[in-house]
Scaffold this motif. Structure first.
Motif, PDB file in Angstrom:
ATOM      1  N   ALA A 318     -14.382 -83.684 -58.538  1.00  0.00           N
ATOM      2  CA  ALA A 318     -15.080 -84.654 -57.686  1.00  0.00           C
ATOM      3  C   ALA A 318     -14.963 -86.079 -58.214  1.00  0.00           C
ATOM      4  O   ALA A 318     -15.442 -87.021 -57.599  1.00  0.00           O
ATOM      5  CB  ALA A 318     -16.546 -84.258 -57.552  1.00  0.00           C
ATOM      6  N   ILE A 319     -14.337 -86.233 -59.395  1.00  0.00           N
ATOM      7  CA  ILE A 319     -14.238 -87.570 -59.985  1.00  0.00           C
ATOM      8  C   ILE A 319     -12.850 -88.150 -59.727  1.00  0.00           C
ATOM      9  O   ILE A 319     -11.840 -87.530 -60.062  1.00  0.00           O
ATOM     10  CB  ILE A 319     -14.490 -87.512 -61.509  1.00  0.00           C
ATOM     11  N   ASP A 320     -12.823 -89.333 -59.138  1.00  0.00           N
ATOM     12  CA  ASP A 320     -11.563 -90.023 -58.890  1.00  0.00           C
ATOM     13  C   ASP A 320     -11.271 -90.928 -60.087  1.00  0.00           C
ATOM     14  O   ASP A 320     -11.680 -92.091 -60.125  1.00  0.00           O
ATOM     15  CB  ASP A 320     -11.665 -90.831 -57.597  1.00  0.00           C
ATOM     16  N   ARG A 321     -10.553 -90.372 -61.073  1.00  0.00           N
ATOM     17  CA  ARG A 321     -10.318 -91.106 -62.319  1.00  0.00           C
ATOM     18  C   ARG A 321      -9.458 -92.350 -62.105  1.00  0.00           C
ATOM     19  O   ARG A 321      -9.667 -93.380 -62.751  1.00  0.00           O
ATOM     20  CB  ARG A 321      -9.661 -90.184 -63.345  1.00  0.00           C
ATOM     21  N   ASP A 322      -8.492 -92.242 -61.185  1.00  0.00           N
ATOM     22  CA  ASP A 322      -7.623 -93.402 -60.941  1.00  0.00           C
ATOM     23  C   ASP A 322      -8.431 -94.589 -60.456  1.00  0.00           C
ATOM     24  O   ASP A 322      -8.238 -95.716 -60.895  1.00  0.00           O
ATOM     25  CB  ASP A 322      -6.554 -93.048 -59.896  1.00  0.00           C
ATOM     26  N   GLU A 323      -9.340 -94.294 -59.527  1.00  0.00           N
ATOM     27  CA  GLU A 323     -10.115 -95.392 -58.952  1.00  0.00           C
ATOM     28  C   GLU A 323     -11.001 -96.045 -60.017  1.00  0.00           C
ATOM     29  O   GLU A 323     -11.067 -97.267 -60.117  1.00  0.00           O
ATOM     30  CB  GLU A 323     -10.972 -94.867 -57.801  1.00  0.00           C
ATOM     31  N   ILE A 324     -11.656 -95.215 -60.826  1.00  0.00           N
ATOM     32  CA  ILE A 324     -12.575 -95.791 -61.817  1.00  0.00           C
ATOM     33  C   ILE A 324     -11.826 -96.590 -62.881  1.00  0.00           C
ATOM     34  O   ILE A 324     -12.218 -97.702 -63.229  1.00  0.00           O
ATOM     35  CB  ILE A 324     -13.423 -94.676 -62.469  1.00  0.00           C
ATOM     36  N   THR A 325     -10.700 -96.043 -63.371  1.00  0.00           N
ATOM     37  CA  THR A 325      -9.972 -96.791 -64.403  1.00  0.00           C
ATOM     38  C   THR A 325      -9.454 -98.109 -63.836  1.00  0.00           C
ATOM     39  O   THR A 325      -9.357 -99.104 -64.543  1.00  0.00           O
ATOM     40  CB  THR A 325      -8.794 -95.983 -64.959  1.00  0.00           C
ATOM     41  N   ASP A 326      -9.127 -98.084 -62.541  1.00  0.00           N
ATOM     42  CA  ASP A 326      -8.614 -99.287 -61.905  1.00  0.00           C
ATOM     43  C   ASP A 326      -9.704-100.324 -61.667  1.00  0.00           C
ATOM     44  O   ASP A 326      -9.572-101.485 -62.051  1.00  0.00           O
ATOM     45  CB  ASP A 326      -8.030 -98.881 -60.548  1.00  0.00           C
ATOM     46  N   VAL A 327     -10.777 -99.878 -61.025  1.00  0.00           N
ATOM     47  CA  VAL A 327     -11.800-100.813 -60.573  1.00  0.00           C
ATOM     48  C   VAL A 327     -12.703-101.239 -61.717  1.00  0.00           C
ATOM     49  O   VAL A 327     -12.960-102.422 -61.920  1.00  0.00           O
ATOM     50  CB  VAL A 327     -12.636-100.183 -59.433  1.00  0.00           C
ATOM     51  N   ILE A 328     -13.179-100.261 -62.473  1.00  0.00           N
ATOM     52  CA  ILE A 328     -14.155-100.591 -63.519  1.00  0.00           C
ATOM     53  C   ILE A 328     -13.473-101.134 -64.770  1.00  0.00           C
ATOM     54  O   ILE A 328     -13.961-102.048 -65.409  1.00  0.00           O
ATOM     55  CB  ILE A 328     -14.976 -99.332 -63.888  1.00  0.00           C
ATOM     56  N   LEU A 357      -8.060 -81.765 -63.142  1.00  0.00           N
ATOM     57  CA  LEU A 357      -8.376 -83.186 -63.347  1.00  0.00           C
ATOM     58  C   LEU A 357      -7.987 -84.034 -62.138  1.00  0.00           C
ATOM     59  O   LEU A 357      -8.264 -85.232 -62.114  1.00  0.00           O
ATOM     60  CB  LEU A 357      -7.643 -83.711 -64.591  1.00  0.00           C
ATOM     61  N   ASP A 358      -7.298 -83.415 -61.158  1.00  0.00           N
ATOM     62  CA  ASP A 358      -6.890 -84.190 -59.983  1.00  0.00           C
ATOM     63  C   ASP A 358      -8.057 -84.293 -58.999  1.00  0.00           C
ATOM     64  O   ASP A 358      -8.739 -83.307 -58.731  1.00  0.00           O
ATOM     65  CB  ASP A 358      -5.702 -83.516 -59.288  1.00  0.00           C
ATOM     66  N   PHE A 359      -8.227 -85.468 -58.440  1.00  0.00           N
ATOM     67  CA  PHE A 359      -9.321 -85.720 -57.515  1.00  0.00           C
ATOM     68  C   PHE A 359      -9.093 -84.953 -56.213  1.00  0.00           C
ATOM     69  O   PHE A 359      -8.032 -85.054 -55.600  1.00  0.00           O
ATOM     70  CB  PHE A 359      -9.428 -87.215 -57.241  1.00  0.00           C
ATOM     71  N   ASP A 360     -10.061 -84.127 -55.825  1.00  0.00           N
ATOM     72  CA  ASP A 360      -9.968 -83.377 -54.571  1.00  0.00           C
ATOM     73  C   ASP A 360     -11.387 -83.040 -54.107  1.00  0.00           C
ATOM     74  O   ASP A 360     -11.971 -82.046 -54.531  1.00  0.00           O
ATOM     75  CB  ASP A 360      -9.139 -82.106 -54.792  1.00  0.00           C
ATOM     76  N   ALA A 361     -11.920 -83.882 -53.239  1.00  0.00           N
ATOM     77  CA  ALA A 361     -13.330 -83.748 -52.853  1.00  0.00           C
ATOM     78  C   ALA A 361     -13.615 -82.416 -52.157  1.00  0.00           C
ATOM     79  O   ALA A 361     -14.647 -81.788 -52.399  1.00  0.00           O
ATOM     80  CB  ALA A 361     -13.736 -84.913 -51.957  1.00  0.00           C
ATOM     81  N   ASP A 362     -12.664 -81.968 -51.309  1.00  0.00           N
ATOM     82  CA  ASP A 362     -12.911 -80.724 -50.568  1.00  0.00           C
ATOM     83  C   ASP A 362     -12.953 -79.529 -51.512  1.00  0.00           C
ATOM     84  O   ASP A 362     -13.858 -78.689 -51.425  1.00  0.00           O
ATOM     85  CB  ASP A 362     -11.812 -80.517 -49.515  1.00  0.00           C
ATOM     86  N   ALA A 363     -11.959 -79.466 -52.400  1.00  0.00           N
ATOM     87  CA  ALA A 363     -11.925 -78.368 -53.362  1.00  0.00           C
ATOM     88  C   ALA A 363     -13.176 -78.386 -54.227  1.00  0.00           C
ATOM     89  O   ALA A 363     -13.732 -77.331 -54.565  1.00  0.00           O
ATOM     90  CB  ALA A 363     -10.679 -78.479 -54.237  1.00  0.00           C
ATOM     91  N   ALA A 364     -13.626 -79.595 -54.579  1.00  0.00           N
ATOM     92  CA  ALA A 364     -14.821 -79.721 -55.401  1.00  0.00           C
ATOM     93  C   ALA A 364     -16.029 -79.139 -54.687  1.00  0.00           C
ATOM     94  O   ALA A 364     -16.791 -78.360 -55.267  1.00  0.00           O
ATOM     95  CB  ALA A 364     -15.068 -81.198 -55.750  1.00  0.00           C
ATOM     96  N   LYS A 365     -16.169 -79.504 -53.426  1.00  0.00           N
ATOM     97  CA  LYS A 365     -17.300 -78.993 -52.626  1.00  0.00           C
ATOM     98  C   LYS A 365     -17.260 -77.477 -52.555  1.00  0.00           C
ATOM     99  O   LYS A 365     -18.279 -76.794 -52.674  1.00  0.00           O
ATOM    100  CB  LYS A 365     -17.197 -79.568 -51.203  1.00  0.00           C
ATOM    101  N   ASP A 366     -16.048 -76.968 -52.375  1.00  0.00           N
ATOM    102  CA  ASP A 366     -15.855 -75.537 -52.249  1.00  0.00           C
ATOM    103  C   ASP A 366     -16.276 -74.806 -53.524  1.00  0.00           C
ATOM    104  O   ASP A 366     -17.005 -73.814 -53.494  1.00  0.00           O
ATOM    105  CB  ASP A 366     -14.375 -75.288 -51.942  1.00  0.00           C
ATOM    106  N   LEU A 367     -15.816 -75.345 -54.681  1.00  0.00           N
ATOM    107  CA  LEU A 367     -16.174 -74.752 -55.979  1.00  0.00           C
ATOM    108  C   LEU A 367     -17.686 -74.782 -56.185  1.00  0.00           C
ATOM    109  O   LEU A 367     -18.285 -73.826 -56.687  1.00  0.00           O
ATOM    110  CB  LEU A 367     -15.493 -75.511 -57.122  1.00  0.00           C
ATOM    111  N   TRP A 368     -18.283 -75.896 -55.817  1.00  0.00           N
ATOM    112  CA  TRP A 368     -19.735 -76.047 -55.974  1.00  0.00           C
ATOM    113  C   TRP A 368     -20.480 -75.008 -55.125  1.00  0.00           C
ATOM    114  O   TRP A 368     -21.462 -74.409 -55.570  1.00  0.00           O
ATOM    115  CB  TRP A 368     -20.162 -77.461 -55.593  1.00  0.00           C
ATOM    116  N   ALA A 369     -19.947 -74.775 -53.895  1.00  0.00           N
ATOM    117  CA  ALA A 369     -20.569 -73.784 -53.000  1.00  0.00           C
ATOM    118  C   ALA A 369     -20.449 -72.379 -53.591  1.00  0.00           C
ATOM    119  O   ALA A 369     -21.382 -71.584 -53.533  1.00  0.00           O
ATOM    120  CB  ALA A 369     -19.911 -73.844 -51.620  1.00  0.00           C
ATOM    121  N   GLN A 370     -19.281 -72.096 -54.213  1.00  0.00           N
ATOM    122  CA  GLN A 370     -19.108 -70.789 -54.862  1.00  0.00           C
ATOM    123  C   GLN A 370     -20.147 -70.593 -55.960  1.00  0.00           C
ATOM    124  O   GLN A 370     -20.697 -69.507 -56.142  1.00  0.00           O
ATOM    125  CB  GLN A 370     -17.708 -70.675 -55.475  1.00  0.00           C
TER     126      GLN A 370
END
Lengths: 538, 309
Positions: A318-328, A357-370
């Motif tokens: 659920a963490i977009d590492r590229d975005e954070i390293t870029d923006v922050i 480690l790859d950002f994937d919101a849908d997969a993250a949601k799915d894992l959390w639901a499991q």
């Protein structure tokens, strides 16, 4: 009455005068930039946290001084590869028994010979419990080491003046890689007479030496000059080194801009987006041997067993590492692809399982639901950090992404000081996730894995334990061939990607710049410039 | 008079005991184990932790620690910092630098503050008065670190008139820029205090009397107006010394001055109890002495003030 009044005024004025005078005389300016000192390279540093005793220095401020004034058995080049410095040869057949031969004719700057005893005595001193050395754990694997009582390192034996042998408790193939770290530096016999005094005016055998007694001006600077007797690959290409201690990175950066500083190895946050424009090819941005993560211990509710592994994987995805390293971080961090660092030999971006480690919101949601199917989630997810260390921005960003991508309540949990959060982590009183980081002591994959994730290891803050992982580490350590060993360590990481004892975030980057008057500035694997290579004009 | 001074000095003893106790308590109550922090992100073996705690007496109850500290002070031993340096030595190297910086700042702010305040007061409502009002307003509203960064950038980096940070040994010429920055904290206050006081004094009977006796303005202004206007300014000076010490922490960080503020800040961060308490004790001592000197100065400025019991 009149006389009395004048008397009082005189006392007051005299007192003020004395204050002014004592103040002024103590600050006699030293030699300004004269001709004889022109080849001295100035660089930034920090007041060492401890006396300059190799086994008692575990931070960068003191470390960069020790690396300059001492020569160990090996030294590391810019890529982190070890080369013999004092050692003639380091040999082993079983990764457990080592025979170390040192070059003859080498001397400390006080004239003493560098012998096998210089190493054996120094290591024994560093390992002894009652000597309270901060780096004593480096000798843990040598036979005879004990945390519970004063004990001699029985695994060390002096064969003759230039040979000694080391017997480890178990095979450890990366032992030779460690020998360039400051804890393994030799000490002259005179050091043991009075270690406190030695720490103030250390005598080494490296490319530089202290510029006389009292060259360490506390809180201000330390002045090093070339050691004419040093005879190794790291021969100084300049006249000396003036390490100025700065309270803030901003002050050091201002000095670089103002021409008072030659080499700077840390750019303040405020200048990160501009320093490359300003210094162009006199600046560097390269990956460092620093791995950053946060740890969610299995003992926390909902984070144990299968449910916990699912939740950690969900959080990681659920963490977009590229975005954070870029923006922050304006691109001054590199998103993590493993549990080590790109500057280490054996690093790989393609370890099976690293796609967690790859950002994937849908997969993250799915894992959390499991995970919720095993036991429904309740409460708030928190990441603890120290507010005095500039972590708030990224922690808030990560929390926000977890909030948006998992639909859970997430936030940062600031502790005012570093000491406070570290104490809570060490005491295991912390009840949330917490930020963790690892700066390698020596360039080896094992150093990023063993001390942090092995069962019962010293810095295993999350109390992670997996027998398969431990077994693979052990196999790797028993290999005498480095490449085969690294393969084992990569397999061990596959297990880490399944269990995620720590959630990898990014690698730190070293950002540095230098002035027009110096050339040949190269940063080493440990983010410290190779000072001995720097040349200075004028 | 001597009795008065002695009494004032005796009063300092309970004040010092009280402050050291309070500060020691606050450092002690600071959460987190400073020894753990020494190891960075790495976790030390518990045995090593224990040994180090014992060495710095951190394993003992607070009150025991305090009395050990106090006992050592009476033996002239202020303890050592984590880096193994005697605290007394740190005091001896940092205090002269900060005192020099603070005194330079006091001289600068007094000179400009009083001069400008005096002229403003004498020419109330004029152009000079109005513009000095605006300038002092701006300076009051700017935080000291903003002034410091701007001054460092313009005069240090762009114009190159001063070194960007303070050089080895903290030579006095390097301290000029930080001192000016530090002076801006209180300069505006002093200007306004002087101005108001001068206006008030100027309207008083004895000034008119002096004028009617035929004294020239050049004698009336310094002797009658200025001297009688200085009491509130001098009082402020005593408070100001404390303000300067606080301001020095920021200024010393930005200009890398190896002084009290910078060192104290680091000691607090590292949780070095003995260092922090010793520093604060000396600062309190200086504060007490400055206050005493200021009180004594009153008698010089206004003969009606007496210190008889």
């Amino acid at each position: 009455m009149k006389i009395k009044r004048i008397g009082v005024a005189a006392i007051a004025l005299a007192a003020a005068g004395v204050l002014v005078l004592t103040g002024c005389t103590s600050g006699t300016p030293e030699a300004t930039d004269g001709a004889s000192t022109s080849a001295i390279v100035t660089t930034n540093g920090n007041e060492p946290q401890n006396p300059l005793v190799p086994t008692n220095t575990n931070e960068v401020g003191g470390g960069k001084i020790l690396d300059s004034i001492f020569a160990g058995l090996v030294y590391y080049d810019a890529e982190g590869a070890p080369h013999n410095d004092v050692a003639e040869s380091i040999e082993t057949e079983d990764a457990q028994n080592y025979t170390i031969k040192i070059k003859s004719g080498l001397k400390f700057t006080n004239g003493e010979d560098v012998t096998a005893n210089s190493f054996v005595d120094a290591w024994n001193y560093g390992a002894l419990l009652s000597n309270e050395q901060l780096s004593s754990y480096f000798f843990e694997s040598i036979e005879g080491f004990s945390y519970d009582e004063d004990s001699e390192l029985t695994g060390l034996a002096v064969v003759d003046d230039s040979t000694f042998t080391v017997k480890l408790k178990q095979p450890e193939s990366d032992f030779p890689l460690r020998l360039g770290y400051s804890a393994f530096f030799p000490l002259p016999a005179s050091a043991f007479d009075d270690m406190d005094a030695f720490g103030e005016n250390p005598v080494g055998n490296g490319p530089y030496m202290l510029d006389g007694e009292g060259a360490w001006k506390h809180n201000e600077r330390i002045s090093l000059v070339v050691n004419p007797d040093y005879d190794g690959d790291r021969k100084a290409q300049n006249g000396g080194l003036d390490i100025v201690f700065y309270a803030t990175q901003e002050a050091a950066y201002a000095d670089l801009q103002g021409g008072n500083l030659d080499v700077l190895d840390a750019i303040p946050d405020g200048a990160l987006s501009t320093f490359q424009d300003e210094f162009g090819d006199r600046s560097v941005t390269q990956a460092a041997a620093i791995f950053q993560s946060f740890t969610v211990p299995a003992r926390l509710a909902h984070f144990g067993g299968e449910e916990g592994n699912l939740r950690r994987a969900a959080i990681s995805k659920a963490i977009d590492r590229d975005e954070i390293t870029d923006v922050i971080f304006s691109g001054t961090r590199t998103p993590a692809h493993d549990f080590t660092s790109p500057v280490i030999d054996g690093y790989s971006e393609d370890i099976p399982g690293s796609d967690v480690l790859d950002f994937d919101a849908d997969a993250a949601k799915d894992l959390w639901a499991q995970a919720d199917a095993i036991s429904p989630w309740s409460g708030t997810f928190q990441i603890a950090y120290n507010a005095d260390g500039g972590h708030q921005a990224w922690v808030d960003a990560v929390a926000n992404q977890l909030k948006n991508n998992l639909g859970i309540d997430a936030s940062g949990a600031p502790y005012p000081t570093f000491a406070e959060v570290r104490t809570a982590i060490t005491d295991r009183t912390i009840e949330t996730g917490f930020r963790t980081g690892w700066q390698a002591d020596y360039p080896a994959l094992f150093n990023f894995l063993g001390p942090i994730y092995a069962t019962g290891a010293g810095s295993n803050d999350g109390d992670y334990s997996n027998p398969d992982f431990d077994a693979l580490l052990k196999e790797g350590l028993a290999e005498t061939d480095l490449a085969t060993a690294n393969e084992k360590f990569q397999q061990a990481q596959e297990i880490l990607f399944k269990d995620l004892p720590a959630i990898p975030l990014w690698y730190s980057t070293v950002n540095g710049a230098w002035s027009q008057s110096v050339e040949n500035v190269q940063f080493g694997w440990n983010s410290v410039p190779l000072y001995y290579e720097v040349t200075k004009s004028e | 008079m001597a009795g008065y001074i002695a009494r004032r000095l005796l009063q300092a003893i309970p004040v010092l005991l009280g402050t050291t106790f309070l500060i020691y308590f606050m450092v002690f109550a600071m959460p987190g184990d400073p020894i753990v922090a020494l190891f960075g992100d790495k976790t030390p073996p518990p045995q090593v932790l224990e040994q180090l705690r014992e060495r710095y007496n951190l394993d003992k109850p607070f009150i025991v620690q305090y009395f050990i500290f106090l006992g050592n002070i009476f033996r002239g031993d202020l303890g050592t910092s984590f880096s193994g340096q005697p605290v007394s030595e740190i005091l001896a190297t940092t205090f002269p630098v900060t005192l020099r910086l603070a005194l330079m700042a006091v001289v600068i702010e007094m000179f400009f503050g009083i001069t400008i305040g005096l002229i403003s007061g004498l020419r109330k409502g004029g152009i000079f008065d109005a513009s000095s009002l605006v300038v002092s307003l701006i300076l009051i509203s700017l935080p000291v670190f903003v002034v410091a960064f701007v001054a460092q950038y313009i005069f240090g980096i762009q114009l190159g008139w001063f070194r960007t940070t303070v050089g080895p040994g903290a030579p006095t010429q390097d301290l000029i820029l930080p001192a000016i920055v530090l002076a801006t904290i209180s300069f505006a206050q002093i200007t306004r205090l002087t101005r108001a006081s001068v206006i008030e004094t100027d309207g008083q009977d004895f000034v008119r009397t002096a004028a009617s006796k035929g004294l020239s303005r050049s004698r009336i202004v310094p002797v009658h107006i200025l001297r009688n206007s200085l009491i509130p300014v001098v009082t402020y000076l005593a408070v100001d010394f404390g303000v300067l010490m606080v301001g020095a922490t920021v200024t010393e960080g930005i200009f890398n001055v190896p002084g009290v503020g910078r060192t104290l800040y680091q000691a607090i961060i590292r949780g070095e109890g003995p260092t922090v308490v010793s520093f604060v004790t000396v600062m309190v001592l200086i504060y007490l002495v400055v206050n005493l000197l200021v009180d004594l100065l009153y008698a010089v400025l206004d003969p009606r003030i007496r210190y008889a019991k």
